[in-house]
Motif scaffolding. Structure first.
Motif, PDB file in Angstrom:
ATOM      1  N   ALA A   1    -100.436 -19.593 -46.455  1.00 22.52           N
ATOM      2  CA  ALA A   1     -99.468 -20.698 -46.407  1.00 22.52           C
ATOM      3  C   ALA A   1     -99.938 -21.905 -47.213  1.00 22.52           C
ATOM      4  CB  ALA A   1     -99.232 -21.098 -44.956  1.00 22.52           C
ATOM      5  N   ASP A   2    -101.185 -21.847 -47.721  1.00 15.92           N
ATOM      6  CA  ASP A   2    -101.791 -22.992 -48.412  1.00 15.92           C
ATOM      7  C   ASP A   2    -101.714 -24.257 -47.552  1.00 15.92           C
ATOM      8  OD1 ASP A   2    -103.176 -24.227 -50.478  1.00 15.92           O
ATOM      9  OD2 ASP A   2    -101.343 -24.926 -51.447  1.00 15.92           O
ATOM     10  N   HIS A   3    -102.011 -24.062 -46.280  1.00 14.49           N
ATOM     11  CA  HIS A   3    -102.061 -25.203 -45.355  1.00 14.49           C
ATOM     12  C   HIS A   3    -103.177 -24.916 -44.368  1.00 14.49           C
ATOM     13  CE1 HIS A   3    -100.495 -28.910 -43.810  1.00 14.49           C
ATOM     14  NE2 HIS A   3    -100.546 -28.423 -42.586  1.00 14.49           N
ATOM     15  N   HIS A   4    -104.181 -25.795 -44.324  1.00 14.90           N
ATOM     16  CA  HIS A   4    -105.452 -25.467 -43.693  1.00 14.90           C
ATOM     17  C   HIS A   4    -105.792 -26.401 -42.536  1.00 14.90           C
ATOM     18  CE1 HIS A   4    -105.449 -24.075 -47.892  1.00 14.90           C
ATOM     19  NE2 HIS A   4    -106.127 -23.030 -47.420  1.00 14.90           N
ATOM     20  N   PRO A   5    -106.368 -25.828 -41.477  1.00 19.32           N
ATOM     21  CA  PRO A   5    -106.762 -26.673 -40.336  1.00 19.32           C
ATOM     22  C   PRO A   5    -108.058 -27.423 -40.596  1.00 19.32           C
ATOM     23  CG  PRO A   5    -107.390 -24.402 -39.932  1.00 19.32           C
ATOM     24  CD  PRO A   5    -106.668 -24.407 -41.264  1.00 19.32           C
TER      25      PRO A   5
ATOM     26  N   LEU B   1    -104.598 -30.759 -36.879  1.00 17.20           N
ATOM     27  CA  LEU B   1    -103.646 -30.432 -37.948  1.00 17.20           C
ATOM     28  C   LEU B   1    -102.987 -31.702 -38.461  1.00 17.20           C
ATOM     29  CD1 LEU B   1    -101.842 -27.344 -36.332  1.00 17.20           C
ATOM     30  CD2 LEU B   1    -103.875 -27.366 -37.802  1.00 17.20           C
ATOM     31  N   THR B   2    -103.019 -31.860 -39.767  1.00 15.41           N
ATOM     32  CA  THR B   2    -102.329 -32.964 -40.419  1.00 15.41           C
ATOM     33  C   THR B   2    -102.031 -32.527 -41.839  1.00 15.41           C
ATOM     34  OG1 THR B   2    -102.405 -35.352 -40.892  1.00 15.41           O
ATOM     35  CG2 THR B   2    -104.426 -34.102 -41.292  1.00 15.41           C
ATOM     36  N   THR B   3    -101.110 -33.212 -42.479  1.00 17.54           N
ATOM     37  CA  THR B   3    -100.750 -32.847 -43.855  1.00 17.54           C
ATOM     38  C   THR B   3    -101.244 -33.950 -44.782  1.00 17.54           C
ATOM     39  OG1 THR B   3     -98.809 -31.640 -43.081  1.00 17.54           O
ATOM     40  CG2 THR B   3     -98.852 -32.263 -45.414  1.00 17.54           C
ATOM     41  N   HIS B   4    -102.318 -33.668 -45.495  1.00 17.35           N
ATOM     42  CA  HIS B   4    -102.920 -34.674 -46.370  1.00 17.35           C
ATOM     43  C   HIS B   4    -101.914 -35.142 -47.416  1.00 17.35           C
ATOM     44  CE1 HIS B   4    -106.276 -31.776 -45.165  1.00 17.35           C
ATOM     45  NE2 HIS B   4    -106.373 -32.821 -44.366  1.00 17.35           N
ATOM     46  N   ASP B   5    -101.146 -34.173 -47.927  1.00 14.58           N
ATOM     47  CA  ASP B   5    -100.181 -34.499 -48.987  1.00 14.58           C
ATOM     48  C   ASP B   5     -99.074 -35.438 -48.495  1.00 14.58           C
ATOM     49  OD1 ASP B   5    -101.689 -32.738 -50.467  1.00 14.58           O
ATOM     50  OD2 ASP B   5    -100.230 -31.120 -50.434  1.00 14.58           O
ATOM     51  N   ALA B   6     -98.863 -35.486 -47.161  1.00 13.64           N
ATOM     52  CA  ALA B   6     -97.809 -36.332 -46.597  1.00 13.64           C
ATOM     53  C   ALA B   6     -98.380 -37.588 -45.933  1.00 13.64           C
ATOM     54  CB  ALA B   6     -96.990 -35.539 -45.575  1.00 13.64           C
TER      55      ALA B   6
HETATM   56  C1  LIG Z   1    -103.515 -28.195 -53.751  1.00 16.09           C
HETATM   57  C2  LIG Z   1    -103.220 -27.634 -52.387  1.00 16.09           C
HETATM   58  O1  LIG Z   1    -102.006 -26.956 -52.405  1.00 16.09           O
HETATM   59  C3  LIG Z   1    -103.148 -28.728 -51.354  1.00 16.09           C
HETATM   60  O2  LIG Z   1    -104.326 -29.506 -51.384  1.00 16.09           O
HETATM   61  C4  LIG Z   1    -102.900 -28.214 -49.945  1.00 16.09           C
HETATM   62  C5  LIG Z   1    -104.038 -27.343 -49.423  1.00 16.09           C
HETATM   63  N1  LIG Z   1    -104.100 -27.325 -47.982  1.00 16.09           N
HETATM   64  C6  LIG Z   1    -103.657 -28.337 -47.245  1.00 16.09           C
HETATM   65  N2  LIG Z   1    -103.903 -28.399 -45.943  1.00 16.09           N
HETATM   66  C7  LIG Z   1    -103.520 -29.437 -45.200  1.00 16.09           C
HETATM   67  N3  LIG Z   1    -103.787 -29.464 -43.891  1.00 16.09           N
HETATM   68  N4  LIG Z   1    -102.838 -30.460 -45.758  1.00 16.09           N
HETATM   69  C8  LIG Z   1    -102.525 -30.498 -47.051  1.00 16.09           C
HETATM   70  O3  LIG Z   1    -101.902 -31.449 -47.513  1.00 16.09           O
HETATM   71  C9  LIG Z   1    -102.928 -29.393 -47.853  1.00 16.09           C
HETATM   72  N5  LIG Z   1    -102.638 -29.347 -49.124  1.00 16.09           N
END
Ligand SMILES: C[C@H](O)[C@H](O)[C@H]1CNC2=NC(N)=NC(=O)C2=N1
Length: 97
Positions: free
Chosen positions: A57-61, A74-79
Motif C-alpha cells: 500500500a506504500d503506507h507504513h506504520p 499511524l499518521t500520514t506524513h504526506d498529509a
Molecule cells: C514516497 C512514498 O510514497 C511516501 O514517502 C510514502 C511512504 N510511506 C508512508 N507512510 C506513512 N505512514 N505516511 C506517508 O506519508 C508515507 N508516504
C-alpha cells in the motif's frame, strides 16, 4: 506538498469509533494502539504480516517492539496528520492481529 487530504474531525471520530482500542495521540495528528502477544515470535509474525501489506500500500506504520509488545502509531506524513490511508492500515492491522 500535500497529496493526501487530512480527515475532518468528524471523519476521524467516526473512524475511531469503529476501531476498538485505537486512540488519538495528544496532538491529534496520529492514532495509536498497543498489541500484546504470547511471545516474541507471535509479535514478530504479526509485524511481518503488516509489513507486507504496508509495503504493497506504500503506507507504513511507526512502531516499537519489545518482546511480546508492539506499539503502533499511524499518521500520514504526506498529509501532516490523519488520512484515509491510516484508517485502511488500522483495519488491515486488526485483521492481522
Ligand atoms: C514516497 C512514498 O510514497 C511516501 O514517502 C510514502 C511512504 N510511506 C508512508 N507512510 C506513512 N505512514 N505516511 C506517508 O506519508 C508515507 N508516504
Amino acid at each position: 506538498m500535500t497529496t493526501v487530504p487530512r480527515l475532518t474531525d468528524a471523519e476521524r471520530d467516526a473512524a475511531l469509533s469503529s476501531l476498538p482500542g485505537w486512540v488519538l495521540r495528544a496532538d491529534g495528528l496520529a492514532i495509536c494502539k498497543t498489541f500484546r502477544f504470547g511471545d516474541f515470535a507471535e509479535a514478530f509474525g504479526f509485524m511481518t504480516r503488516i509489513a507486507i501489506q504496508a509495503e504493497k500500500a506504500d503506507h507504513h506504520p511507526e512502531w516499537f517492539n519489545v518482546y511480546n509488545r508492539v506499539e503502533i502509531t499511524l499518521t500520514t506524513h504526506d498529509a501532516g496528520g490523519l488520512s484515509t490511508r491510516d484508517v485502511a492500515l488500522a483495519r488491515a492491522i486488526e485483521q492481522a492481529a
